[in-house]
Design a protein around this motif. Structure first.
Motif, PDB file in Angstrom:
ATOM      1  N   ALA A   1       0.828  -1.204   0.000  1.00 35.98           N
ATOM      2  CA  ALA A   1       0.000   0.000   0.000  1.00 35.98           C
ATOM      3  C   ALA A   1       0.864   1.257   0.000  1.00 35.98           C
ATOM      4  CB  ALA A   1      -0.930  -0.002   1.205  1.00 35.98           C
TER       5      ALA A   1
ATOM      6  N   GLU B   1       1.006   3.936  -3.060  1.00 37.08           N
ATOM      7  CA  GLU B   1       0.644   5.334  -2.808  1.00 37.08           C
ATOM      8  C   GLU B   1       1.725   6.281  -3.311  1.00 37.08           C
ATOM      9  OE1 GLU B   1      -0.399   8.196   1.030  1.00 37.08           O
ATOM     10  OE2 GLU B   1      -0.729   6.029   1.146  1.00 37.08           O
ATOM     11  N   ARG B   2       2.992   5.929  -3.087  1.00 35.05           N
ATOM     12  CA  ARG B   2       4.096   6.762  -3.578  1.00 35.05           C
ATOM     13  C   ARG B   2       4.126   6.777  -5.102  1.00 35.05           C
ATOM     14  NH1 ARG B   2       9.066   4.591  -2.247  1.00 35.05           N
ATOM     15  NH2 ARG B   2      10.006   6.604  -2.802  1.00 35.05           N
TER      16      ARG B   2
ATOM     17  N   GLU C   1       1.568   6.409  -7.124  1.00 32.70           N
ATOM     18  CA  GLU C   1       0.453   7.235  -7.576  1.00 32.70           C
ATOM     19  C   GLU C   1       0.788   8.721  -7.476  1.00 32.70           C
ATOM     20  OE1 GLU C   1      -3.318   4.298  -6.473  1.00 32.70           O
ATOM     21  OE2 GLU C   1      -2.449   5.598  -4.928  1.00 32.70           O
TER      22      GLU C   1
ATOM     23  N   ARG D   1      -6.348  -1.315  -7.558  1.00 29.34           N
ATOM     24  CA  ARG D   1      -5.691  -0.027  -7.787  1.00 29.34           C
ATOM     25  C   ARG D   1      -4.518  -0.172  -8.738  1.00 29.34           C
ATOM     26  NH1 ARG D   1      -4.331   2.270  -1.969  1.00 29.34           N
ATOM     27  NH2 ARG D   1      -3.077   3.754  -3.183  1.00 29.34           N
TER      28      ARG D   1
END
Length: 222
Positions: free
Chosen positions: A42, A46-47, A49, A83
Motif C-alpha cells: 500500500a 501510494e508513492r 500514484e 488499484r
C-alpha cells in the motif's frame, strides 16, 4: 530527470521509470514466520500514484522485481490489486522481468518484457555482462542492486539511497517500501564502474550529486 522519490523521469518521452517495487515482500516474510506490518504494498503504491500524478506520463516502465516473488500477485489484497490494475490500464505500462518475478501476474495488466528500448536507451533489470552489450551507444538503465551511499557531512555520517551511474550505465534506487540497500562501494556495484562515476543521493525529496573523483564514499561498516 532524477526525481527525489527515486523514480526516473523522461519528460520528452513522457515516461516514468521505477525500479524494484517488491510488492508483497511483507507477506512473503510473514509466510516464513517473520512478521512485518503488512503495509508495504500500500505504501509503495501510494508513492507511485503521487509520482504519476505529478509528472502525468503516457508510459511507465518497471525495471524488474516489481513483485517480491512469483506468488506476490496472488497475495496482494483485492483493493490494492484493483488499484494497481487501474494504473496499468491507464498508461502504456511495461513490466520488465526480474530475478524475483520472472513471470508477471496476468491480473497486473500491462505488458511484460525481458528488456525495453526507447530513444536509444536500453531498460533492463540487471546490466548486461561485459562483452554482451547490445552495442556502443546503448546506455543502459537498470535496477536490481538497490544502491545506497554513505558520506561524511560535517561531524555526521549520512547514508542515503541513491542513483549511481556514468555515461554507459545508470542504476536506480529501489522504490519499494521494504527493500533496503547495497553499499555502492560493494564490488557488485563498484565493479560496474571502472572509471569515474556519480552518486546522486536522495534526501528529503531532493537529489544531490557527488562525483566519485571529488567524494570519499564511506563503507557502511566504518
Amino acid at each position: 530527470m532524477l526525481d527525489g522519490s527515486g523514480a526516473l523521469v523522461l519528460p520528452e518521452r513522457r515516461t516514468v521509470v521505477f525500479a524494484d517495487l517488491h510488492f508483497e515482500k511483507g507477506s512473503a516474510y510473514a509466510e516464513r514466520g517473520a512478521l512485518l506490518p503488512p503495509w508495504d504494498s500500500a505504501a509503495t503504491l501510494e508513492r507511485m500514484e503521487a509520482v504519476l500524478a505529478c509528472h502525468t506520463p503516457d508510459r511507465v516502465v518497471c525495471l524488474g522485481d516489481s513483485f517480491h516473488d512469483t506468488g506476490g500477485g496472488g497475495r496482494m489484497a483485492g483493493p490494492l490489486a484493483g488499484r494497481l490494475r487501474r494504473l496499468a490500464d491507464r498508461y502504456d505500462w511495461i513490466w520488465i522481468a526480474g530475478n524475483h518475478d520472472p513471470e508477471i501476474p496476468e491480473a497486473a495488466g500491462g505488458r511484460a518484457a525481458d528488456r525495453f528500448r526507447l530513444g536509444g536507451l536500453l531498460f533492463l533489470h540487471e546490466p548486461d555482462e561485459p562483452g554482451h552489450e547490445e552495442g556502443p551507444g546503448d546506455p543502459q538503465i537498470c535496477g536490481h542492486f538497490h544502491p545506497k551511499a554513505r558520506i561524511r557531512a560535517g561531524p555526521r555520517r549520512v547514508t542515503r539511497p541513491c542513483f549511481v551511474g556514468d555515461h554507459r550505465l545508470l542504476i536506480l534506487p529501489s522504490f519499494g517500501a521494504y527493500t533496503g540497500g547495497l553499499d555502492i562501494m560493494n564490488p557488485a556495484i563498484a565493479g560496474l564502474f571502472p572509471g569515474d562515476f556519480t552518486a546522486w543521493l536522495i534526501s528529503n525529496g531532493a537529489v544531490y550529486a557527488f562525483p566519485s573523483n571529488r567524494t570519499r564514499f564511506l563503507p557502511f561498516e566504518s
